[in-house]
Write a protein that holds these residues in place. Structure first.
Motif, short mmCIF file in Angstrom:
data_model
loop_
_atom_site.label_atom_id
_atom_site.label_comp_id
_atom_site.label_asym_id
_atom_site.label_seq_id
_atom_site.Cartn_x
_atom_site.Cartn_y
_atom_site.Cartn_z
N ALA A 125 7.93 7.54 4.11
CA ALA A 125 9.26 7.10 3.57
C ALA A 125 9.29 7.19 1.87
N PRO A 126 8.76 8.22 1.28
CA PRO A 126 8.59 8.44 -0.21
C PRO A 126 9.89 8.28 -0.91
N GLY A 127 10.96 8.82 -0.39
CA GLY A 127 12.36 8.70 -1.02
C GLY A 127 12.85 7.27 -0.81
N ASP B 154 0.89 -1.16 0.17
CA ASP B 154 -0.02 0.00 -0.12
C ASP B 154 0.84 1.14 0.05
N CYS B 155 0.32 2.40 0.06
CA CYS B 155 0.88 3.66 -0.03
C CYS B 155 0.39 4.47 1.29
N HIS C 99 -8.81 0.53 -3.53
CA HIS C 99 -8.83 0.64 -5.20
C HIS C 99 -9.62 -0.29 -5.64
N VAL C 100 -9.86 -1.62 -5.24
CA VAL C 100 -10.98 -2.68 -5.78
C VAL C 100 -12.18 -2.28 -5.68
N GLU D 150 -1.73 5.78 -3.98
CA GLU D 150 -2.13 6.26 -2.84
C GLU D 150 -3.27 5.20 -2.21
N GLY D 151 -3.49 5.11 -0.85
CA GLY D 151 -4.32 4.32 -0.16
C GLY D 151 -3.82 2.80 -0.37
#
Length: 590
Positions: free
Chosen positions: A432-434, A427-428, A458-459, A452-453
């Protein structure tokens, strides 16, 4: 290295052109080193290289197959930078061996002292020893001096190092027999024993045991040799040859059902445990132990016992295994992963031990897929079963639970650093995006992270409006009361019937999709004071389990959401197929 100061230990090992290894360099740790890796990557070859370098005899015979690509015109070299204590006899050889200095990475020549001493004693002394397989198929053992000249690495020193070797295909169990340099030989410490045995055996009158026909044949041969001026007075007796001695025929016997049987005829596990007990009973504990496929012949409880014995000792140990039990038990060991290029990487204990305890097969899979949580595990397993048209485990692909976003990130980074072949599905959470970006650049399509999420968002987000209530149905097609209750709780209702929920949603300006996503993910936003924990627990009635993840995947196909989701997930599926050596797909058959 203070714990290893009384015994020999390898600090750096290099192999060049030996069998299937063209080039290899490794700095093993003291204690137990467990080498993992796929089939035919060279794990056993590394152990056999150590065994040859420290062999307590010169009886080994080479063939072209011991050379890289069977090319014996170019010699192979196995070299180690080692700690060699006084007990090894390194300082009492005919030619004095000067130590090198260890700089933390390699052996370097000691710095000259202020008083003009040409070869001062280094603070952390080590020795460079090697064995070469020459173009003439001969073995040469050497100690390399700091001025780069080489002296002989004697059998006496190698024997005192005390190698114990338990190979996966051991046939003769040399440590259970009176072979020169074996554990039994070191235990007895009687250098004249073989000579006495040989003398007693030579006194046996084997010639008298011949039948009359045999005696006549020997007599006629003797007459022919006399006529040819060759040695005479022939008789039958026991003899030995190079590589075979009377001592090799002497071994330990043990009682079984009232009969004394050679220990070499007992089970593989019993022989291994016994050999280690013999080694540990010697006056000086073995310095180096190598065990190929440590699980061979051992039940799980005896395997645990063996690992505990090795862990408690001071010996530097090198082990290979294909056993999840062995990996799970070896928590205090140093785990390494050997890849097909000859590179070996460490699996740091602090970063992998939770996964090592929970799912040790992660480190034995051909392709390990680390999914963030149980939902993702069940969801992805369902998709991979369709992609492989069978259980992905049949192709060495294991989907593992990474136990949360942060833990999964740390584990994926560790696996990447070690060189394992793996994939990730996460998931997002905006953290820690880097680090996630750097990992994505390294793994490419083998890492899927939602923009995201989470998976449920999403489903559920792309299921057609008219089919949303089908998410509330159980396997029998009936509405699930627990799921309805989670929605009613979030709307402040006692009545959990769909009509009541529909009316409350309209009154509050909310939608079925939004409240289902919130309940399925355990979202606590808007929860009344004191109800946060209860709202968070709503997710367990939906898809927060492996079975729930599988259900979500099944409903994704059944309710017409796969086409939208496949645009994001399909690259990961094909990347996993490719990593497992399977052809990639254009689509998944529904």
């Amino acid at each position: 290295m203070s714990a290893m100061s009384a015994t020999a230990a390898i600090r750096k090992l290099t192999i060049q052109r030996f069998r299937g290894i063209e080039k290899f360099s490794w700095r093993p740790e003291p204690g137990m080193n467990v080498i993992l890796g796929g089939g035919d990557v060279g794990k056993t070859t590394v152990l056999e290289a150590i065994a040859l370098l420290l062999s307590p005899s010169n009886a080994s015979v080479l063939s072209e197959s011991d050379y890289w690509q069977r090319d014996s015109t170019q010699e192979f070299v196995i070299e180690a930078v080692m700690i060699l204590p006084e007990s090894s006899g390194i300082s009492t050889q005919h030619n004095f061996s000067w130590p090198w200095a260890w700089d933390g990475q390699d052996a370097v020549a000691p710095a000259a002292s202020d008083d003009g001493d040409d070869m001062p004693a280094p603070v952390d002394p080590v020795y460079r020893v090697r064995v070469r397989g020459t173009a003439e198929l001969e073995l040469v053992w050497e100690i390399v001096q700091p001025h780069d000249e080489a002296d002989h690495f004697s059998v006496a020193v190698r024997r005192k190092i005390g190698l114990v070797r338990l190979s996966a295909d051991e046939r003769n169990d040399r440590d259970l027999r009176l072979v020169y340099g074996s554990a039994l030989d070191r235990l007895l410490s009687d250098s004249a024993l073989r000579a006495r045995i040989g003398q007693r055996v030579s006194e046996l009158d084997l010639h008298d045991s011949l039948n009359q026909q045999g005696k006549e044949a020997i007599k006629k041969l003797d007459e022919r040799l006399v006529e040819a001026a060759l040695p005479r007075d022939l008789k039958l007796g026991l003899t030995t040859s190079q590589g075979l001695s009377i001592g090799a025929l002497i071994g330990l016997l043990a009682q079984k059902d009232g009969i004394s049987l050679p220990l070499t005829s007992w089970g593989a596990g019993t022989r291994r445990m016994t050999a280690l007990e013999i080694a540990s009973s010697t006056e000086k504990e073995a310095s180096v132990t190598i065990i190929d496929e440590i699980e061979r012949g051992l039940e799980p409880y005896r395997l645990r016992k063996l690992i505990n014995i090795l862990r408690a000792g001071h010996s530097q140990t090198f082990v290979t295994t294909h056993s999840p039990v062995a990996i799970a038990c070896a928590e205090q060991a140093h785990l390494w992963y050997l890849d097909r290029t000859g590179g070996i990487g460490a699996l740091p204990h602090a970063k992998i031990v939770p996964q090592q305890r929970r799912d040790p097969e992660t480190f034995l899979a051909r392709v390990a897929v680390i999914a963030e949580g149980p939902t993702e595990v069940g969801f992805l397993r369902f998709l991979l079963e369709k992609a492989f048209a069978t259980d992905p485990l049949d192709h060495g692909v294991r989907v593992c639970d990474g136990q949360g976003n942060d833990a999964t990130l740390s584990l994926l980074e560790t696996l990447a650093m070690a060189g394992l072949l793996f994939a990730g599905f996460v998931d997002c959470e905006g953290t820690a995006p880097g680090r996630w970006k750097a990992l994505k650049q390294k793994l490419g399509d083998r890492l899927h992270q939602w923009q995201e999420g989470c998976t449920e968002q999403h489903v559920i987000g792309v299921i057609p409006e008219a089919k949303l209530l089908d998410l509330l149905k159980n396997g029998d097609g009936d509405l699930d009361g627990d799921r309805l209750r989670t929605l009613a709780d979030r709307l402040g209702l006692q009545d959990k019937q769909p009509a009541a929920i529909e009316q409350a949603l309209a009154a509050k300006g909310q939608t079925w999709r939004a409240v289902i996503i919130a309940a399925a993910t355990g979202d606590t936003a808007g929860a009344p004071a004191g109800a946060e924990k209860k709202w968070k627990s709503h997710s367990r009635y939906w898809f927060k389990s492996e079975n729930g993840g599988r259900e979500l995947a099944e409903k994704m196909f059944a309710l017409g959401a796969w086409e939208a989701i496949s645009l994001e997930v399909f690259p990961l599926i094909n990347a996993i197929l490719g990593a497992a050596g399977r052809p990639m797909l254009d689509k998944l058959d529904l």
